[in-house]
Design a protein around this motif. Structure first.
Motif, PDB file in Angstrom:
ATOM      1  N   ILE A   1      -2.598   1.264  -4.355  1.00  0.00           N
ATOM      2  CA  ILE A   1      -2.006  -0.054  -4.154  1.00  0.00           C
ATOM      3  C   ILE A   1      -0.970  -0.290  -5.240  1.00  0.00           C
ATOM      4  O   ILE A   1      -1.234  -0.066  -6.423  1.00  0.00           O
ATOM      5  CB  ILE A   1      -3.093  -1.158  -4.161  1.00  0.00           C
TER       6      ILE A   1
ATOM      7  N   LEU B   1       0.846  -1.181   0.000  1.00  0.00           N
ATOM      8  CA  LEU B   1       0.000   0.000   0.000  1.00  0.00           C
ATOM      9  C   LEU B   1       0.883   1.232   0.000  1.00  0.00           C
ATOM     10  O   LEU B   1       1.870   1.311   0.736  1.00  0.00           O
ATOM     11  CB  LEU B   1      -0.889  -0.008   1.251  1.00  0.00           C
TER      12      LEU B   1
ATOM     13  N   THR C   1      -0.239  -6.689  -5.362  1.00  0.00           N
ATOM     14  CA  THR C   1      -0.960  -7.681  -4.570  1.00  0.00           C
ATOM     15  C   THR C   1      -0.277  -9.026  -4.756  1.00  0.00           C
ATOM     16  O   THR C   1      -0.046  -9.449  -5.896  1.00  0.00           O
ATOM     17  CB  THR C   1      -2.432  -7.774  -5.000  1.00  0.00           C
TER      18      THR C   1
END
Length: 315
Positions: free
Chosen positions: A66, A15, A69
């Protein structure tokens, strides 16, 4: 369609925050995560029952959003098969050394431009003596600090279009849709995807701005619904902006609370943390525009910012 269960779970997220000190305090003192190392502008944080090195990589940046992931494969062989499928789809970036506690990692993008990574090798977290749990099947002692979220539950991406990225997850990574929102126009405005028995791991919702690669929210699971009610008071005491909730979603029936962390990213607390989907022949549930207009499960109307706020912000 790709074989099911070759992706085990969402492992971690990176993040970005333009307020690194305030965001770090939010995640450690208010949310209750534990710091587990630093590297340059990044701090590695973990929830107390995460078995891996870290749950969240918090990185100082000039904006929010972001960056990446992480998905853990179910085996080395599954990793190799998924990497080949990603390359065949033309969305691969390439191999790199993983972050601390993680082995070789393959980077790629979804059709909307979000960056993801898939890996297999993962180092089990070994707590120092002061964080050693009394229960040996628990990764770390309960920190009894702030909200004390238990684990990362899911990631909700914003996308210019929902269908291409969810079909990519299905065809290339082996995910399946469990619920979706279908507009009167025939376009899908939201789709919930899962890899194993949780009802959802990754969600895509349509970005009303038409932008690519943005974040709607990341979600952390609590032990109980009462933890979320208590969290609302904790957020209030710490000056954290509560966007909506506590309340219950109609879709997936999740009890929820949404807040903005100091960097501007939306964070959800959720419980039950995704229902279990045990039926191998689960029928996709479709919600219509009229059904969604009724609001959340107990009638709360969805607030406007839920459709307009995403990170990084659009000028």
């Amino acid at each position: 369609m790709a074989p099911r269960h070759e992706i085990a779970h969402v492992g971690h997220v990176e993040l970005l925050t333009p307020e690194p000190d305030r965001s770090l305090r939010f995640f450690t003192q208010v949310m209750g995560l534990t710091e587990n190392g630093r590297d340059g502008d990044s701090v590695y944080l973990r929830t107390w029952d995460d078995y891996e090195h870290h749950t969240l990589k918090l990185t100082a940046h000039d904006t929010s959003g972001i960056r990446r992931t992480g998905l853990r494969a179910s085996s080395q062989e599954a990793l190799e098969r998924r990497v080949q499928a990603i390359e065949d789809a033309g969305l691969g970036i390439g191999w790199r050394d993983g972050d601390p506690g993680i082995g070789p990692t393959y980077l790629f993008r979804d059709p909307d431009g979000h960056e993801l990574e898939v890996y297999w090798e993962s180092e089990r977290y070994a707590p120092p003596p002061e964080l050693a749990p009394a229960l040996k099947n628990q990764a770390q002692a309960y920190p009894a600090r702030g909200v004390c979220v238990r684990r990362l539950d899911h990631v909700n991406f914003l996308g210019a279009e929902v269908e291409p990225s969810t079909e990519f997850l299905q065809d290339v990574l082996g995910a399946s849709p469990t619920e979706q929102i279908m507009l009167d126009s025939g376009r899908v405005s939201g789709r919930w995807m899962h890899f194993t028995n949780k009802s959802y791991d990754i969600v895509y919702t349509r970005d009303w701005t038409g932008a690519n690669g943005r974040l709607h929210h990341i979600a952390f699971a609590t032990d109980t619904r009462e933890d979320i009610l208590r969290a609302a008071d904790i957020f209030l005491d710490n000056g954290v902006h509560i966007e909506t909730g506590p309340h219950k979603h109609a879709i997936q029936q999740t009890f929820f609370l949404y807040v903005y962390e100091p960097g501007g990213n939306r964070i959800e607390l959720c419980n039950p943390c995704a229902r279990l989907i045990l039926a191998p022949d689960w029928d996709l549930i479709t919600w219509t525009e009229a059904e969604r207009a009724k609001g959340q499960a107990w009638g709360l109307k969805t607030i406007e910012s839920f459709h307009t706020h995403g990170t990084p912000p659009i000028p």
